[in-house]
Design an enzyme around this catalytic site. Structure first.
Site, mmCIF file in Angstrom:
data_model
loop_
_atom_site.group_PDB
_atom_site.id
_atom_site.type_symbol
_atom_site.label_atom_id
_atom_site.label_comp_id
_atom_site.label_asym_id
_atom_site.label_seq_id
_atom_site.Cartn_x
_atom_site.Cartn_y
_atom_site.Cartn_z
ATOM 1 N N ALA A 65 0.866 -1.170 0.000
ATOM 2 C CA ALA A 65 0.000 0.000 0.000
ATOM 3 C C ALA A 65 0.907 1.226 0.000
ATOM 4 O O ALA A 65 2.059 1.155 0.447
ATOM 5 C CB ALA A 65 -0.882 -0.020 1.232
ATOM 6 N N GLY A 108 0.531 -4.927 0.903
ATOM 7 C CA GLY A 108 -0.656 -4.936 0.049
ATOM 8 C C GLY A 108 -0.401 -5.578 -1.304
ATOM 9 O O GLY A 108 -1.331 -6.106 -1.933
ATOM 10 N N GLU A 111 -0.771 -9.145 -0.724
ATOM 11 C CA GLU A 111 -2.201 -9.370 -0.454
ATOM 12 C C GLU A 111 -3.026 -9.301 -1.735
ATOM 13 O O GLU A 111 -3.962 -10.071 -1.927
ATOM 14 C CB GLU A 111 -2.682 -8.350 0.583
ATOM 15 C CG GLU A 111 -2.028 -8.590 1.938
ATOM 16 C CD GLU A 111 -2.223 -7.441 2.924
ATOM 17 O OE1 GLU A 111 -1.894 -6.286 2.569
ATOM 18 O OE2 GLU A 111 -2.725 -7.677 4.030
ATOM 19 N N GLU A 131 4.529 -5.109 7.113
ATOM 20 C CA GLU A 131 3.801 -4.047 7.823
ATOM 21 C C GLU A 131 4.316 -3.842 9.239
ATOM 22 O O GLU A 131 4.311 -2.725 9.760
ATOM 23 C CB GLU A 131 2.297 -4.376 7.872
ATOM 24 C CG GLU A 131 1.588 -4.256 6.537
ATOM 25 C CD GLU A 131 1.606 -5.534 5.690
ATOM 26 O OE1 GLU A 131 2.402 -6.455 5.989
ATOM 27 O OE2 GLU A 131 0.816 -5.605 4.737
HETATM 28 C C1 HXC Z 1 5.044 4.362 -1.199
HETATM 29 C C2 HXC Z 1 6.955 3.395 -2.022
HETATM 30 C C3 HXC Z 1 6.590 2.141 -1.478
HETATM 31 C C4 HXC Z 1 5.345 2.069 -0.767
HETATM 32 C C5 HXC Z 1 8.482 1.909 -2.480
HETATM 33 N N1 HXC Z 1 8.127 3.183 -2.644
HETATM 34 N N2 HXC Z 1 7.549 1.249 -1.766
HETATM 35 N N3 HXC Z 1 6.189 4.475 -1.890
HETATM 36 N N4 HXC Z 1 4.626 3.216 -0.660
HETATM 37 N N5 HXC Z 1 4.897 0.925 -0.232
HETATM 38 C C6 HXC Z 1 8.866 4.242 -3.341
HETATM 39 C C7 HXC Z 1 10.070 4.684 -2.541
HETATM 40 O O1 HXC Z 1 9.721 5.629 -1.554
HETATM 41 C C8 HXC Z 1 10.935 5.308 -3.643
HETATM 42 O O2 HXC Z 1 10.434 6.588 -3.946
HETATM 43 C C9 HXC Z 1 10.640 4.400 -4.837
HETATM 44 O O3 HXC Z 1 9.392 3.754 -4.551
HETATM 45 C C10 HXC Z 1 11.696 3.348 -5.033
HETATM 46 O O4 HXC Z 1 11.852 2.637 -3.818
HETATM 47 P P1 HXC Z 1 13.262 2.397 -3.101
HETATM 48 O O5 HXC Z 1 12.999 2.132 -1.681
HETATM 49 O O6 HXC Z 1 14.212 3.505 -3.441
HETATM 50 O O7 HXC Z 1 13.741 1.059 -3.857
HETATM 51 P P2 HXC Z 1 14.700 -0.072 -3.301
HETATM 52 O O8 HXC Z 1 15.856 0.522 -2.554
HETATM 53 O O9 HXC Z 1 14.990 -0.951 -4.461
HETATM 54 O O10 HXC Z 1 13.835 -0.877 -2.215
HETATM 55 C C11 HXC Z 1 12.720 -1.609 -2.615
HETATM 56 C C12 HXC Z 1 11.868 -2.007 -1.383
HETATM 57 C C13 HXC Z 1 11.544 -0.728 -0.581
HETATM 58 C C14 HXC Z 1 12.628 -3.006 -0.526
HETATM 59 C C15 HXC Z 1 10.597 -2.672 -1.926
HETATM 60 O O11 HXC Z 1 11.029 0.266 -1.454
HETATM 61 C C16 HXC Z 1 10.537 -0.954 0.501
HETATM 62 O O12 HXC Z 1 10.840 -1.493 1.548
HETATM 63 N N6 HXC Z 1 9.300 -0.490 0.301
HETATM 64 C C17 HXC Z 1 8.261 -0.553 1.284
HETATM 65 C C18 HXC Z 1 7.737 -1.961 1.430
HETATM 66 C C19 HXC Z 1 6.663 -2.027 2.469
HETATM 67 O O13 HXC Z 1 6.902 -1.749 3.647
HETATM 68 N N7 HXC Z 1 5.464 -2.414 2.063
HETATM 69 C C20 HXC Z 1 4.319 -2.527 2.960
HETATM 70 C C21 HXC Z 1 3.551 -1.246 2.951
HETATM 71 S S1 HXC Z 1 2.259 -1.281 4.125
HETATM 72 P P3 HXC Z 1 11.396 7.882 -3.983
HETATM 73 O O14 HXC Z 1 10.436 9.007 -4.229
HETATM 74 O O15 HXC Z 1 12.114 7.907 -2.708
HETATM 75 O O16 HXC Z 1 12.293 7.575 -5.157
HETATM 76 C C22 HXC Z 1 1.057 -2.178 3.386
HETATM 77 C C23 HXC Z 1 -0.180 -2.345 4.192
HETATM 78 C C24 HXC Z 1 -1.238 -3.030 3.421
HETATM 79 O O17 HXC Z 1 1.172 -2.621 2.317
HETATM 80 C C25 HXC Z 1 -2.447 -3.127 4.245
HETATM 81 C C26 HXC Z 1 -3.550 -2.251 3.906
HETATM 82 C C27 HXC Z 1 -3.295 -0.826 3.590
#
Ligand code: HXC
Length: 257
Positions: A65, A108, A111, A131
Site C-alpha cells: 500500500a 498490500g 495481499e 507491515e
Molecule cells: C510508497 C513506495 C513504497 C510504498 C516503495 N516506494 N515502496 N512508496 N509506498 N509501499 C517508493 C520509494 O519511496 C521510492 O520513492 C521508490 O518507490 C523506489 O523505492 P526504493 O525504496 O528507493 O527502492 P529499493 O531501494 O529498491 O527498495 C525496494 C523495497 C523498498 C525493498 C521494496 O522500497 C521498501 O521497503 N518499500 C516498502 C515496502 C513495504 O513496507 N510495504 C508494505 C507497505 S504497508 P522515492 O520518491 O524515494 O524515489 C502495506 C499495508 C497493506 O502494504 C495493508 C492495507 C493498507
C-alpha cells in the site's frame, strides 16, 4: 480508455492489467484501487473476456500500500472511511484472475496477489508482509489469506519478522502455483489465462466459486455445495458439447452457454 495507474490490454479472450506506477514500485494508492475496480467491473460484464492476468513491472508487482498516502491517516478517518475495504471488491471478482509476479510483492502487493486465483511467479519474485516494520499489521487480508495459503508457521514468521520469502520458498510453501524464468512470466500467465478462457465460462466460474468455498465451509457443507454446482452444469449446452466431443474424439467448441 486510459488510466493513470494501470495499463490495460485485451488479447483474444484475456485482459492483461498491468500496475503502472514505476516511480513508486507500483505502490497501491487509492487511484490504483479505484481504477482496478473500474476495470474489473467492466471485464465482469464483458462476455468476450474470460480471464484476467494481473501483473506489475520486472522490479515490482507492487511494493505494498502507498505508505506516503497512508502516513497521515488517523484512526477515526480510517475507521469511518472504512479505509481499504474497497479492495474486497477486487477479491470478489468472479472471473479467473492470475497474478503474474516479478520482483517485490510486499504488504498490500502480496495481499493483492493472494486475492487472485493463483500466482505464477518469476524466479525474481519476493513475497512478504513487512507491515510490522511500519508499526502496523497486514490490512488487506495478509494475516488471513497468507495463513490459509502457507499455514501458521510461515505466516507467523513473515508477519512477525517482516522478512521476505523468495520464489522457491513461496512455491514450496504453497503460495505460488508455478515458477518461471522472468522473460517467460507474462507469456506463461497469458497462456494459462487463454486456456481457462477457452473453457465453458459457467464451469470455470463455478470451479472458482467452489474452490473458494473450501476456505469458508465445513467439509460436509463444501462437498454438498460442490455437488449442487456440479448437478447444475448438466443444464448447460457446454456440458453436452464437452462430453459429446470426448465421445466423438474431437476438440470441444464451448459456446459459454
Ligand atoms: C510508497 C513506495 C513504497 C510504498 C516503495 N516506494 N515502496 N512508496 N509506498 N509501499 C517508493 C520509494 O519511496 C521510492 O520513492 C521508490 O518507490 C523506489 O523505492 P526504493 O525504496 O528507493 O527502492 P529499493 O531501494 O529498491 O527498495 C525496494 C523495497 C523498498 C525493498 C521494496 O522500497 C521498501 O521497503 N518499500 C516498502 C515496502 C513495504 O513496507 N510495504 C508494505 C507497505 S504497508 P522515492 O520518491 O524515494 O524515489 C502495506 C499495508 C497493506 O502494504 C495493508 C492495507 C493498507
Amino acid at each position: 480508455m486510459t488510466y493513470e495507474t494501470l495499463l490495460v490490454e485485451v488479447r483474444g479472450r484475456v485482459a492483461i492489467v498491468t500496475l503502472n506506477r514505476p516511480q513508486a514500485l507500483n505502490a497501491l494508492n487509492s487511484t490504483v484501487m479505484a481504477e482496478l475496480r473500474q476495470v474489473l467491473a467492466g471485464v465482469q460484464k464483458d462476455g468476450d473476456i474470460g480471464a484476467v492476468v494481473l501483473t506489475g513491472s520486472e522490479k515490482a508487482f507492487a511494493a505494498g500500500a502507498d505508505i506516503k498516502e497512508m502516513q497521515s491517516l488517523d484512526f477515526v478517518d480510517a475507521y469511518l472511511g472504512d479505509f481499504i475495504s474497497g479492495w474486497e471488491e477486487v477479491a470478489g471478482f468472479r472471473k479467473p484472475m492470475i497474478a503474474a509476479v516479478s520482483g517485490f510483492a510486499l504488504g498490500g502487493g502480496c495481499e493483492l496477489a493472494m486475492m487472485c486465483d493463483f500466482i505464477i511467479a518469476s524466479t525474481t519474485a519476493k513475497f512478504g508482509q513487512p507491515e510490522i516494520t511500519l508499526g502496523v499489521i497486514p490490512g488487506m487480508g495478509g494475516s488471513q489469506r497468507l495463513t490459509r495459503a502457507v499455514g501458521k508457521a510461515k505466516a507467523m514468521d513473515l508477519c512477525l519478522t517482516g522478512r521476505m520469502m523468495d520464489a522457491a520458498e513461496a512455491e514450496r510453501s504453497g503460495l505460488v502455483a508455478r515458477i518461471v524464468e522472468p522473460e517467460r512470466l507474462l507469456e506463461e500467465a497469458i497462456a494459462a489465462a487463454e486456456k481457462i478462457a477457452a473453457f465453458s465460462a459457467p464451469a470455470v466460474l463455478m470451479a472458482k466459486e467452489s474452490v473458494n468455498r473450501a476456505f469458508e465451509l465445513t467439509l460436509a457443507e463444501g462437498l454438498r455445495f460442490e455437488r449442487r454446482l456440479f448437478h447444475s452444469l448438466f443444464a448447460t449446452e457446454d456440458q453436452k458439447e464437452g462430453m459429446a466431443a470426448f465421445v466423438q474424439k474431437r476438440k470441444a467448441a464451448f459456446r459459454n452457454r
